[in-house]
Design a protein around this motif. Structure first.
Motif, PDB file in Angstrom:
ATOM      1  N   GLY A   1      -2.689  -1.355   4.906  1.00  9.85           N
ATOM      2  CA  GLY A   1      -3.349  -1.116   3.637  1.00  9.85           C
ATOM      3  C   GLY A   1      -4.612  -0.281   3.696  1.00  9.85           C
ATOM      4  N   CYS A   2      -5.066   0.077   4.891  1.00  7.51           N
ATOM      5  CA  CYS A   2      -6.344   0.777   5.023  1.00  7.51           C
ATOM      6  C   CYS A   2      -6.166   2.286   5.223  1.00  7.51           C
ATOM      7  CB  CYS A   2      -7.156   0.187   6.178  1.00  7.51           C
ATOM      8  SG  CYS A   2      -7.640  -1.534   5.894  1.00  7.51           S
TER       9      CYS A   2
ATOM     10  N   SER B   1       4.259  -1.921   5.031  1.00  5.58           N
ATOM     11  CA  SER B   1       5.564  -1.463   4.585  1.00  5.58           C
ATOM     12  C   SER B   1       5.530  -1.169   3.090  1.00  5.58           C
ATOM     13  CB  SER B   1       6.614  -2.528   4.920  1.00  5.58           C
ATOM     14  OG  SER B   1       7.904  -2.098   4.567  1.00  5.58           O
ATOM     15  N   ASN B   2       6.693  -1.093   2.488  1.00 10.53           N
ATOM     16  CA  ASN B   2       6.803  -0.857   1.055  1.00 10.53           C
ATOM     17  C   ASN B   2       8.021  -1.580   0.530  1.00 10.53           C
ATOM     18  OD1 ASN B   2       9.194   1.275   0.850  1.00 10.53           O
ATOM     19  ND2 ASN B   2       7.891   1.884   2.563  1.00 10.53           N
TER      20      ASN B   2
ATOM     21  N   GLY C   1       0.258  -2.456  -5.858  1.00  6.44           N
ATOM     22  CA  GLY C   1      -0.771  -2.827  -6.823  1.00  6.44           C
ATOM     23  C   GLY C   1      -2.082  -3.102  -6.120  1.00  6.44           C
ATOM     24  N   GLY C   2      -2.830  -4.103  -6.611  1.00  6.44           N
ATOM     25  CA  GLY C   2      -4.114  -4.456  -6.017  1.00  6.44           C
ATOM     26  C   GLY C   2      -3.970  -5.392  -4.833  1.00  6.44           C
ATOM     27  N   VAL C   3      -5.123  -5.825  -4.317  1.00  9.01           N
ATOM     28  CA  VAL C   3      -5.129  -6.717  -3.149  1.00  9.01           C
ATOM     29  C   VAL C   3      -4.387  -8.012  -3.453  1.00  9.01           C
ATOM     30  CG1 VAL C   3      -6.622  -8.050  -1.615  1.00  9.01           C
ATOM     31  CG2 VAL C   3      -7.277  -5.742  -2.263  1.00  9.01           C
ATOM     32  N   ASP C   4      -4.483  -8.474  -4.697  1.00  8.85           N
ATOM     33  CA  ASP C   4      -3.845  -9.744  -5.056  1.00  8.85           C
ATOM     34  C   ASP C   4      -2.327  -9.692  -4.901  1.00  8.85           C
ATOM     35  OD1 ASP C   4      -3.982  -7.877  -7.186  1.00  8.85           O
ATOM     36  OD2 ASP C   4      -3.352  -9.422  -8.600  1.00  8.85           O
ATOM     37  N   THR C   5      -1.748  -8.488  -4.979  1.00  8.84           N
ATOM     38  CA  THR C   5      -0.296  -8.375  -4.812  1.00  8.84           C
ATOM     39  C   THR C   5       0.114  -8.380  -3.342  1.00  8.84           C
ATOM     40  OG1 THR C   5      -0.206  -5.943  -4.725  1.00  8.84           O
ATOM     41  CG2 THR C   5      -0.241  -6.963  -6.907  1.00  8.84           C
ATOM     42  N   ILE C   6      -0.844  -8.156  -2.458  1.00  2.81           N
ATOM     43  CA  ILE C   6      -0.562  -8.149  -1.017  1.00  2.81           C
ATOM     44  C   ILE C   6      -0.639  -9.562  -0.443  1.00  2.81           C
ATOM     45  CG2 ILE C   6      -1.280  -7.204   1.226  1.00  2.81           C
ATOM     46  CD1 ILE C   6      -2.515  -4.858  -0.270  1.00  2.81           C
ATOM     47  N   LYS C   7      -1.533 -10.372  -0.998  1.00  4.52           N
ATOM     48  CA  LYS C   7      -1.821 -11.696  -0.435  1.00  4.52           C
ATOM     49  C   LYS C   7      -0.579 -12.581  -0.258  1.00  4.52           C
ATOM     50  CE  LYS C   7      -4.982 -15.626  -0.870  1.00  4.52           C
ATOM     51  NZ  LYS C   7      -3.948 -16.608  -0.486  1.00  4.52           N
ATOM     52  N   PRO C   8       0.338 -12.669  -1.241  1.00 12.54           N
ATOM     53  CA  PRO C   8       1.515 -13.536  -1.030  1.00 12.54           C
ATOM     54  C   PRO C   8       2.339 -13.135   0.184  1.00 12.54           C
ATOM     55  CG  PRO C   8       1.307 -12.947  -3.348  1.00 12.54           C
ATOM     56  CD  PRO C   8       0.323 -12.100  -2.600  1.00 12.54           C
TER      57      PRO C   8
ATOM     58  N   GLN D   1      14.759  -2.147   4.018  1.00 12.49           N
ATOM     59  CA  GLN D   1      14.162  -3.484   4.105  1.00 12.49           C
ATOM     60  C   GLN D   1      12.651  -3.338   4.148  1.00 12.49           C
ATOM     61  OE1 GLN D   1      15.641  -6.140   7.167  1.00 12.49           O
ATOM     62  NE2 GLN D   1      13.775  -7.386   7.129  1.00 12.49           N
ATOM     63  N   GLY D   2      11.973  -3.786   3.115  1.00 17.10           N
ATOM     64  CA  GLY D   2      10.536  -3.599   3.025  1.00 17.10           C
ATOM     65  C   GLY D   2       9.706  -4.777   3.461  1.00 17.10           C
ATOM     66  N   VAL D   3      10.329  -5.944   3.619  1.00 17.73           N
ATOM     67  CA  VAL D   3       9.565  -7.161   3.886  1.00 17.73           C
ATOM     68  C   VAL D   3      10.177  -7.928   5.047  1.00 17.73           C
ATOM     69  CG1 VAL D   3       8.606  -9.270   2.870  1.00 17.73           C
ATOM     70  CG2 VAL D   3       9.111  -7.318   1.406  1.00 17.73           C
ATOM     71  N   GLY D   4       9.314  -8.468   5.910  1.00 16.86           N
ATOM     72  CA  GLY D   4       9.767  -9.423   6.902  1.00 16.86           C
ATOM     73  C   GLY D   4      10.148  -8.844   8.250  1.00 16.86           C
ATOM     74  N   LEU D   5      10.749  -9.713   9.068  1.00 15.51           N
ATOM     75  CA  LEU D   5      11.101  -9.363  10.443  1.00 15.51           C
ATOM     76  C   LEU D   5      12.297  -8.434  10.466  1.00 15.51           C
ATOM     77  CD1 LEU D   5      10.361 -10.064  13.435  1.00 15.51           C
ATOM     78  CD2 LEU D   5      12.197 -11.768  13.325  1.00 15.51           C
ATOM     79  N   GLN D   6      12.204  -7.387  11.267  1.00 10.34           N
ATOM     80  CA  GLN D   6      13.294  -6.436  11.457  1.00 10.34           C
ATOM     81  C   GLN D   6      13.141  -5.826  12.842  1.00 10.34           C
ATOM     82  OE1 GLN D   6      12.593  -3.233   8.379  1.00 10.34           O
ATOM     83  NE2 GLN D   6      11.113  -4.751   7.656  1.00 10.34           N
ATOM     84  N   GLY D   7      14.040  -6.215  13.749  1.00 10.68           N
ATOM     85  CA  GLY D   7      13.906  -5.791  15.139  1.00 10.68           C
ATOM     86  C   GLY D   7      12.633  -6.381  15.728  1.00 10.68           C
ATOM     87  N   GLN D   8      11.837  -5.526  16.381  1.00 12.75           N
ATOM     88  CA  GLN D   8      10.545  -5.970  16.919  1.00 12.75           C
ATOM     89  C   GLN D   8       9.400  -5.534  16.000  1.00 12.75           C
ATOM     90  OE1 GLN D   8      11.098  -4.985  21.448  1.00 12.75           O
ATOM     91  NE2 GLN D   8       9.384  -6.408  21.285  1.00 12.75           N
ATOM     92  N   SER D   9       9.638  -5.601  14.713  1.00 13.49           N
ATOM     93  CA  SER D   9       8.612  -5.237  13.747  1.00 13.49           C
ATOM     94  C   SER D   9       8.662  -6.193  12.563  1.00 13.49           C
ATOM     95  CB  SER D   9       8.786  -3.791  13.274  1.00 13.49           C
ATOM     96  OG  SER D   9      10.003  -3.643  12.566  1.00 13.49           O
ATOM     97  N   TYR D  10       7.557  -6.208  11.816  1.00 17.26           N
ATOM     98  CA  TYR D  10       7.463  -7.078  10.636  1.00 17.26           C
ATOM     99  C   TYR D  10       6.737  -6.289   9.545  1.00 17.26           C
ATOM    100  CZ  TYR D  10       6.826 -11.312   7.831  1.00 17.26           C
ATOM    101  OH  TYR D  10       6.873 -12.258   6.817  1.00 17.26           O
ATOM    102  N   GLY D  11       7.365  -6.143   8.375  1.00 15.50           N
ATOM    103  CA  GLY D  11       6.792  -5.356   7.298  1.00 15.50           C
ATOM    104  C   GLY D  11       6.046  -6.192   6.277  1.00 15.50           C
ATOM    105  N   ILE D  12       4.846  -5.756   5.905  1.00 16.20           N
ATOM    106  CA  ILE D  12       4.059  -6.389   4.842  1.00 16.20           C
ATOM    107  C   ILE D  12       3.780  -5.321   3.785  1.00 16.20           C
ATOM    108  CG2 ILE D  12       1.895  -7.530   4.234  1.00 16.20           C
ATOM    109  CD1 ILE D  12       1.726  -8.615   7.043  1.00 16.20           C
ATOM    110  N   PRO D  13       4.339  -5.429   2.576  1.00 15.24           N
ATOM    111  CA  PRO D  13       4.099  -4.429   1.532  1.00 15.24           C
ATOM    112  C   PRO D  13       2.623  -4.369   1.139  1.00 15.24           C
ATOM    113  CG  PRO D  13       5.981  -5.817   0.985  1.00 15.24           C
ATOM    114  CD  PRO D  13       5.292  -6.461   2.150  1.00 15.24           C
ATOM    115  N   THR D  14       2.105  -3.154   0.971  1.00 16.90           N
ATOM    116  CA  THR D  14       0.675  -2.993   0.683  1.00 16.90           C
ATOM    117  C   THR D  14       0.389  -2.044  -0.471  1.00 16.90           C
ATOM    118  OG1 THR D  14       0.485  -1.162   2.271  1.00 16.90           O
ATOM    119  CG2 THR D  14       0.054  -3.387   3.103  1.00 16.90           C
ATOM    120  N   MET D  15       1.390  -1.482  -1.107  1.00 18.86           N
ATOM    121  CA  MET D  15       1.107  -0.415  -2.058  1.00 18.86           C
ATOM    122  C   MET D  15       1.733  -0.633  -3.424  1.00 18.86           C
ATOM    123  SD  MET D  15       1.068   3.523  -0.963  1.00 18.86           S
ATOM    124  CE  MET D  15       0.219   4.775  -1.910  1.00 18.86           C
TER     125      MET D  15
END
Length: 371
Positions: A341-342, A271-272, A311-318, A295-309
């Motif tokens: 992220g790929c 997500s973003n 910064g670097g990988v370290d910003t995705i980990k949390p 809504q860029g993060v978390g559960l929404q309906g039957q989906s779950y968003g993880i922001p990936t864009m």
């Protein structure tokens, strides 16, 4: 490797299709060459929001918003690489302009002035304002004030005349709404991400259900040297490693194409922070699986968003860690993780998959093959 083997048209087609290999080699490869040059000239590294990934992501988002057309229109006398790097230079200079205003001190009004009313970015801004009105706890009067000020362009005195209030009352109400709702929303969702793994409606799902039994094995006789305790510990470690490998081989993996879900399944997508689900898996999540615009993060309906864009990988980990904890707390749900992220975010499986190491012990988290 694709280098020096694809034509410019093939490269741009690969960008549009979200081909991760082409994007990584040509887009990020060219941008990295430009960044090294601009870093020497402007001392970018080490400054907030001026690292390579942040700037490259901004450039990618701009090109995606325009369907990569700025690259397609390059002069025939200039190579695609030079044209792309020159465009990246404008992103760098624009970021430097904001940095010199001291990052974090930019006012909301400055942000509104950063694009004209006819631009694609303005259309996205309007959509975000509409999302604020749809999802924030506002009454009818507050929604009307935001709509008239930010979308329709009315002035406070004009709104006051229509609503039977004083201009100062309108200004005070808007100031409170801006500080408590609008600005926090925009700060939280300032960065964009459009992850680009291909998801095709026409493809049928091939689900492979694996019944996991107990892993059994017979261990070879241990060496005779060392204490019995050392030998026992060695046997236990080897046995656990073997069992873990067996379980990983048998564990269900996320299918490449997902077109429908069981009632207890959740589609986990890249997500973003802005929650603009405009392409790839994010668009599928929005169109089919209940993802919510804004809504860029978390559960929404039957989906779950993880922001990936952002910064670097370290910003995705949390966000990945937060997702894993959420999944472990909701064992009644099964989470199908896509290759977040790929795609256009420019990361590789080797960079992202280690973030999900703690997910291997969660039976209700399904990972892509090889993760």
């Amino acid at each position: 490797m694709y280098y020096q083997r694809l034509s410019d048209d093939e490269i741009i087609a690969g960008f549009r299709e979200g081909d991760s290999d082409i994007i990584r080699e040509y887009f990020y490869g060219y941008c990295e060459a430009g960044y090294r040059l601009f870093d020497q000239r402007y001392q970018l590294s080490g400054k907030q929001n001026l690292d390579f990934m942040s700037l490259a992501h901004q450039y990618a988002l701009y090109l995606m918003e325009h369907d990569w057309k700025p690259l397609e229109d390059h002069s025939p006398n200039v190579s695609l690489k030079t044209w792309l790097i020159n465009g990246f230079r404008y992103v760098v200079l624009d970021a430097l302009k904001w940095y010199r205003k001291e990052y974090g001190s930019i006012t909301f009004e400055d942000y509104l002035m950063s694009f004209d009313v006819t631009s694609d970015l303005r259309l996205q801004f309007n959509k975000m304002v509409e999302d604020v009105c749809d999802h924030a706890p506002l009454d009818r009067q507050e929604r009307l004030i935001i709509d008239m000020l930010l979308l329709q362009g009315f002035k406070s005195k004009e709104i006051a005349a229509q609503m039977g209030m004083t201009p100062s009352a309108i200004s005070q109400k808007y100031k409170k709404l801006k500080e408590q709702i609008i600005v926090p929303y925009f700060r939280k969702n300032f960065d964009m991400d459009l992850d680009m793994p291909e998801v095709m409606d026409e493809m049928a799902i091939l689900r492979r259900e694996t019944t996991m039994g107990e892993a059994r094995m017979s261990m070879p006789a241990p060496p005779m040297s060392g204490s019995m305790a050392d030998m026992a510990e060695s046997m236990v470690c080897e046995d656990m490693d073997f069992i873990r490998e067996e379980v990983m081989e048998q564990k269900r993996t996320t299918p490449e194409f997902i077109t429908e879900l069981q009632p207890n399944e959740i589609f986990v997508f890249g997500s973003n922070l802005k929650g603009m689900h405009g392409g790839g898996a994010a668009y599928i999540a929005y169109r089919k699986f209940g993802a919510i615009m804004g809504q860029g993060v978390g559960l929404q309906g039957q989906s779950y968003g993880i922001p990936t864009m952002q910064g670097g990988v370290d910003t995705i980990k949390p966000y990945v860690d937060e997702f894993i904890e959420f999944a472990k707390e909701n064992k009644n749900l099964t989470f199908l993780v896509t290759r977040i992220g790929c795609g256009i975010a420019g990361f590789t499986d080797d960079e992202i998959s280690p973030l999900f190491e703690k997910a291997h012990d969660a039976e209700n988290i399904v990972l892509p093959p090889g993760w």
